[in-house]
Design an enzyme around this catalytic site. Structure first.
Site, mmCIF file in Angstrom:
data_model
loop_
_atom_site.group_PDB
_atom_site.id
_atom_site.type_symbol
_atom_site.label_atom_id
_atom_site.label_comp_id
_atom_site.label_asym_id
_atom_site.label_seq_id
_atom_site.Cartn_x
_atom_site.Cartn_y
_atom_site.Cartn_z
ATOM 1 C CG ASN A 48 54.080 -3.499 -17.738
ATOM 2 O OD1 ASN A 48 54.797 -3.490 -18.737
ATOM 3 N ND2 ASN A 48 54.491 -3.053 -16.564
ATOM 4 C CG HIS A 139 61.405 -7.400 -11.167
ATOM 5 N ND1 HIS A 139 60.891 -7.029 -9.949
ATOM 6 C CD2 HIS A 139 61.086 -6.417 -12.027
ATOM 7 C CE1 HIS A 139 60.277 -5.866 -10.074
ATOM 8 N NE2 HIS A 139 60.377 -5.471 -11.333
ATOM 9 C CD GLU A 183 62.117 -11.103 -14.604
ATOM 10 O OE1 GLU A 183 61.502 -10.662 -15.578
ATOM 11 O OE2 GLU A 183 62.939 -10.424 -13.962
ATOM 12 C CB SER A 187 60.285 -6.991 -16.674
ATOM 13 O OG SER A 187 61.503 -6.704 -16.036
ATOM 14 C CG ASP A 212 58.191 -12.806 -11.521
ATOM 15 O OD1 ASP A 212 57.144 -12.703 -12.184
ATOM 16 O OD2 ASP A 212 58.634 -11.884 -10.807
ATOM 17 C CG HIS A 215 56.498 -8.935 -17.694
ATOM 18 N ND1 HIS A 215 55.925 -7.705 -17.907
ATOM 19 C CD2 HIS A 215 57.315 -8.796 -16.620
ATOM 20 C CE1 HIS A 215 56.387 -6.852 -17.019
ATOM 21 N NE2 HIS A 215 57.228 -7.486 -16.226
ATOM 22 C CE LYS A 240 54.490 -6.651 -13.931
ATOM 23 N NZ LYS A 240 54.529 -5.263 -13.475
HETATM 24 C C1 LIG Z 1 59.175 -9.780 -13.320
HETATM 25 C C2 LIG Z 1 58.431 -8.888 -12.398
HETATM 26 N N1 LIG Z 1 58.101 -9.353 -11.181
HETATM 27 C C3 LIG Z 1 57.418 -8.577 -10.313
HETATM 28 C C4 LIG Z 1 57.043 -7.307 -10.636
HETATM 29 C C5 LIG Z 1 56.315 -6.471 -9.623
HETATM 30 O O1 LIG Z 1 54.948 -6.592 -9.809
HETATM 31 P P1 LIG Z 1 53.950 -5.489 -9.224
HETATM 32 O O2 LIG Z 1 54.001 -4.357 -10.181
HETATM 33 O O3 LIG Z 1 52.632 -6.187 -9.180
HETATM 34 O O4 LIG Z 1 54.445 -5.100 -7.880
HETATM 35 C C6 LIG Z 1 57.328 -6.802 -11.900
HETATM 36 C C7 LIG Z 1 56.842 -5.487 -12.331
HETATM 37 O O5 LIG Z 1 57.323 -4.453 -12.107
HETATM 38 C C8 LIG Z 1 58.068 -7.595 -12.786
HETATM 39 O O6 LIG Z 1 58.423 -7.118 -13.976
#
Ligand SMILES: Cc1ncc(COP(=O)(O)O)c(C=O)c1O
Length: 395
Positions: A48, A139, A183, A187, A212, A215, A240
């Site tokens: 990512n 997520h 989101e 993702s 969120d 991405h 990411k």
């Molecule tokens: C939409 C989303 N939120 C949160 C996360 C978690 O982020 P992190 O990898 O910084 O813990 C991810 C990644 O895995 C994600 O895709």
């Protein structure tokens, strides 16, 4: 086996039978484009690190400098002695980026969603269990936060503002506090939430909108500022497109103060270490000027989607740097990932429960380190892996 261990083993065995058992693969990565496994090199299509910043000289230099000046650890939680003066600068930059009055750095994206949502949905503070309207494909960390708060989610069809509107209308007479949770870019699908409509619905129904932006931050939107316009509270990660680690919440000053006082994941966890903050700080300065890299990545993803669709593959509703090749069964996804590996492309099979049953896929993520030749080679490998899997069921 000790105590309940045989039950854990039985669970693992059942996963193995369904081709759903997860395993860790040791890799070596010395640049953003290639990784090595067992001495063999692969083009890395599973990272990512969309702007290829994790190997950027400016991030490495700043991380090194802050490690040397401030040490390798922060020593304590921010409410004890870990609130290093470095945080104010980073949080100021994040707040400006997201056009919010305030920001708060958190330990990771998962931890931020888990802990912040738990705090925000606290029934004892809100006076009642809130109504939480959530996209069905949000997520795992967002589900975790809701579960930790003990709230029942009202889940609307993925990306479907009309379905969300329907649920909101049904709860019109209900005076409990309302939240909408989505989101910005999903993702595992690389598609975008219909945010302008969701913002309108949030305002019309007096719901707090939480987005969120993991991405999109750094790679999409004006100057890479993400796709969270209109959200009341934005959660995102530095892990990411920003090339390092950690997460942020961008919000009002009141919400920030509330989280400092009520969010267990913030209160009881050691602050991010100075080298990580150094990398974040450098990335925040650098990425707004990286339009060429963003255009390059968008061009690669478009080239891939067009080629894959021509070969008969299903790339879902992707419109971003994340492109799924939907295979259907877990077995088909694992087989496709294996074929790509034979051609020296590393792309991971994503299976249920991460994605819904029947939509197992190979998830591809394009980054600034990839070239058009990489895409063409990948398409050749996909062509050779024919037949293309059947179209997946929609969720
Ligand atoms: C939409 C989303 N939120 C949160 C996360 C978690 O982020 P992190 O990898 O910084 O813990 C991810 C990644 O895995 C994600 O895709």
């Amino acid at each position: 086996m000790v105590g309940s261990e045989s039950r854990y083993q039985a669970f693992l065995d059942a996963l193995g039978q369904d081709r759903l058992r997860r395993e860790l693969t040791t890799v070596t990565a010395r640049d953003a484009r290639v990784l090595e496994v067992d001495g063999r090199s692969y083009v890395n299509l599973a990272s990512n690190d969309y702007l290829a910043l994790r190997f950027h000289d400016a991030l490495i230099a700043h991380a090194r400098e802050w490690a040397k000046t401030y040490g390798t650890g922060s020593g304590a939680s921010r409410l004890v002695t870990g609130n290093l003066d470095l945080f104010a600068g980073v949080e100021g930059k994040v707040a400006a980026l997201k056009s919010k009055p305030a920001a708060l750095v958190m330990a990771s994206g998962f931890q931020a969603n888990a802990a912040v949502l738990q705090a925000l949905f606290d029934k004892t503070i809100l006076g009642a269990e809130p109504l939480v309207f959530a996209d069905r494909l949000n997520h795992a960390s967002m589900h975790f936060g809701c579960k930790a708060a003990g709230v029942h989610q009202l889940r609307y069809r993925h990306g479907d503002a009309a379905d969300l509107a329907e649920l909101l209308i049904q709860s019109q007479g209900d005076s409990r506090p309302k939240f909408i949770l989505t989101e910005s870019v999903f993702s595992m699908d690389g598609d975008q939430a219909p945010l302008p409509e969701i913002v309108r619905l949030a305002r019309a129904h007096d719901a707090m909108l939480i987005v969120d932006d993991a991405h999109a931050t750094g790679i999409l939107g004006e100057g890479g500022s993400g796709l969270s316009d209109g959200a009341d509270l934005v959660i995102g990660t530095f892990s990411k497109a920003l090339g390092s680690f950690g997460a942020y919440v961008a919000c009002s000053a009141t919400m920030r103060d509330y989280l400092i006082n009520r969010c267990n994941g913030f209160i009881y966890s050691t602050a991010l270490p100075p080298p990580v903050l150094g990398a974040i700080d450098a990335a925040l300065d650098l990425f707004p000027g990286m339009d060429d890299a963003r255009n390059h990545v968008a061009g690669l993803a478009a080239r891939f989607r067009a080629g894959a669709q021509k070969l008969g593959y299903d790339t879902g509703a992707s419109s971003t740097q994340i492109v799924p090749v939907i295979a259907g069964t877990a077995e088909a996804a694992v087989a496709l990932s294996g074929k790509l590996r034979e051609a020296e492309f590393w792309a991971t099979a994503i299976r249920p429960p991460t994605v819904p049953q029947g939509t197992a896929r190979v998830r591809l993520a394009f980054t600034a380190a990839h070239t058009e030749q990489d895409i063409d080679g990948l398409l050749d490998a996909l062509g050779a892996a024919a037949p293309a899997p059947a179209k997946a069921v929609s969720v």
